[in-house]
Enzyme design. Structure first.
Site, short mmCIF file in Angstrom:
data_model
loop_
_atom_site.label_atom_id
_atom_site.label_comp_id
_atom_site.label_asym_id
_atom_site.label_seq_id
_atom_site.Cartn_x
_atom_site.Cartn_y
_atom_site.Cartn_z
N CYS A 191 0.81 -1.22 0.00
CA CYS A 191 0.00 0.00 0.00
C CYS A 191 0.84 1.27 0.00
CB CYS A 191 -0.96 0.01 1.19
SG CYS A 191 -2.16 -1.34 1.15
N HIS A 239 -3.29 7.39 2.80
CA HIS A 239 -3.69 6.11 2.24
C HIS A 239 -5.10 5.79 2.72
CE1 HIS A 239 -3.93 1.99 1.12
NE2 HIS A 239 -3.72 1.50 2.33
N ASN A 265 -10.02 0.13 -0.15
CA ASN A 265 -8.56 0.16 -0.11
C ASN A 265 -8.01 -0.31 -1.46
OD1 ASN A 265 -5.82 -0.22 0.30
ND2 ASN A 265 -6.05 -1.33 2.22
#
Length: 325
Positions: free
Chosen positions: A115, A252, A282
Site C-alpha cells: 500500500c 492512504h 482500499n
C-alpha cells in the site's frame, strides 16, 4: 545553483466501471452495510472486469495525468509504477505501460511496497529529478487487488477494491516535493501478506492457501497508527514546520478510523483531510494518487498549498511525502 524540485504538473486517476456496494456484498457473505461502514468507513468499491488488468487501469490514469500536465508521452524520461498486482511476473507492468503509451527508450520499472507503493515510487522519481537524471517522470500507483481476495472471508473481502492514480513530475526551481521519508519492518510480514511466490512456491495444504490476502486486522491497525504518527512527526521536523502549516492531509485510504487518528494527531479538522475510502475501498498503491486526483479535480487542492501524503502497507512499509502543490 538553485535547488531543483520535482513538481506535480498533472494528476489522473481511473476506476473500473463495476461498482460494488456493501449491500451487494451482503448477498455473498455474512455481512451488512452497517457492519462494514461502522468498522471501516467503506460503502463502495470498484472491481476490474474480466480481462481488465493492472496495466489497463494504469494506462487510463496515466493518459489523464499526461493530458492534465500538457505533456506528451514521448517527453518522458522515466516511468515508475507502484503495484503489488503486476500483470505478469516479467516484464514489469511499467514496461507494459510504456508500450501502451506508444513510446520506448526511457527507463521503466515497478516498485512493490504494497500500500506504500506510490509513496515509494514518488520518492524514487523525485530523487532522479533532483539528481538531474530526469526532468519529466510518470509516477503511477495501480492495483487489481480483487484478483487475490477470498470472497468467502468477510474480514478481508469487504476492504479492497481496484483502481489507479498517476502524476507527472517535472523539474522546477521554485516549488515541488520538499521531502520524502520511507521506512519498513519485514519482521511483521505475517500480519499482512500474500504468502505465494515464485521462489517459495505454493503449498496447497497450508492454512489459508491460495493467492489471497491474509491479514491480522487489529494488529495491523495498531502498527499503522503508530507508524503514521511517527512519520508525520519526522516529516514536520525535517522541514521545520508546525502541524498547523499543512493545508491538506492526503492519506492512504485503508480505514476511516486510521485516517481520523492521523488527523487528530495533526490537530487537523476532517474538512482538511481528503477522504475517498467510502467510495473506493482500499486500492493499495492506487489510493493516494486516486485521492490526490479527486481533490485536485474537485478544486479543493489549489496551487501553492502544502500537502502531506502518507501511507502504510504490508511488509510492513510506510512513508510520507511533503510537497508544495
Amino acid at each position: 545553483m538553485p535547488r531543483v524540485y520535482a513538481r506535480i504538473a498533472g494528476t489522473g486517476s481511473y476506476l473500473p466501471a463495476n461498482a460494488v456496494s456493501n449491500d451487494e456484498l451482503a448477498k455473498r457473505v455474512d455481512t451488512s452495510d452497517e457492519w462494514i461502514a461502522s468498522r471501516t468507513g467503506i460503502r463502495n468499491r470498484h472491481v476490474a472486469a474480466e480481462g481488465e488488468t493492472t496495466c489497463d487501469l494504469a494506462y487510463h490514469a496515466s493518459v489523464r495525468a499526461l493530458e492534465a500536465a500538457g505533456v506528451d508521452a514521448s517527453e518522458l524520461d522515466l516511468i515508475v509504477l507502484g503495484t503489488t498486482t503486476p500483470d505478469i511476473i516479467f516484464p514489469s507492468t511499467a514496461c507494459l505501460l510504456q508500450h501502451r503509451l506508444g513510446v520506448a527508450g526511457c527507463g521503466a520499472f515497478d516498485v512493490n511496497a504494497a500500500c506504500s507503493g506510490f509513496i515509494y515510487a514518488l520518492s524514487i522519481a523525485e530523487k532522479f529529478i533532483r539528481a538531474g537524471s530526469a526532468r519529466t517522470v510518470l509516477v503511477v500507483g495501480a492495483e487489481t487487488l480483487t484478483r487475490m481476495i477470498d470472497w468467502n472471508d468477510r474480514a478481508t473481502c469487504v476492504l479492497f477494491g481496484d483502481g489507479a492514480g498517476a502524476v507527472v513530475l517535472k523539474a522546477d526551481t521554485e516549488t515541488g516535493i520538499l521531502s520524502t521519508h520511507l521506512h519498513a519492518d519485514g519482521g511483521k510480514k505475517e500480519l499482512l501478506w500474500n504468502p505465494v511466490g515464485v521462489s517459495v512456491g505454493f503449498d496447497e495444504n497450508a492454512p489459508n492457501a491460495g493467492v489471497r490476502i491474509n491479514m491480522t486486522g487489529n494488529e495491523v491497525f495498531k502498527h499503522a497508527v503508530r507508524a503514521l504518527d511517527s512519520v508525520v512527526e519526522e516529516t514536520l521536523a525535517a522541514n521545520g514546520l508546525d502541524r498547523h502549516d499543512i493545508d491538506w492531509l492526503i492519506p492512504h485510504q485503508a480505514n476511516l478510523r486510521i485516517i481520523e487518528a492521523t488527523a487528530k494527531r495533526l490537530d487537523m479538522p476532517m474538512e482538511r483531510v481528503v477522504v475517498t475510502v467510502d467510495q473506493h475501498g482500499n486500492t493499495s498503491s492506487g489510493s493516494v494518487p486516486l485521492a490526490l486526483d479527486v481533490a485536485v479535480r474537485s478544486g479543493r487542492v489549489q496551487r501553492g498549498q502544502l500537502l502531506l501524503l502518507e501511507a502504510f502497507g504490508g511488509g510492513f512499509t510506510w512513508g510520507s511525502a511533503l510537497l508544495r502543490y
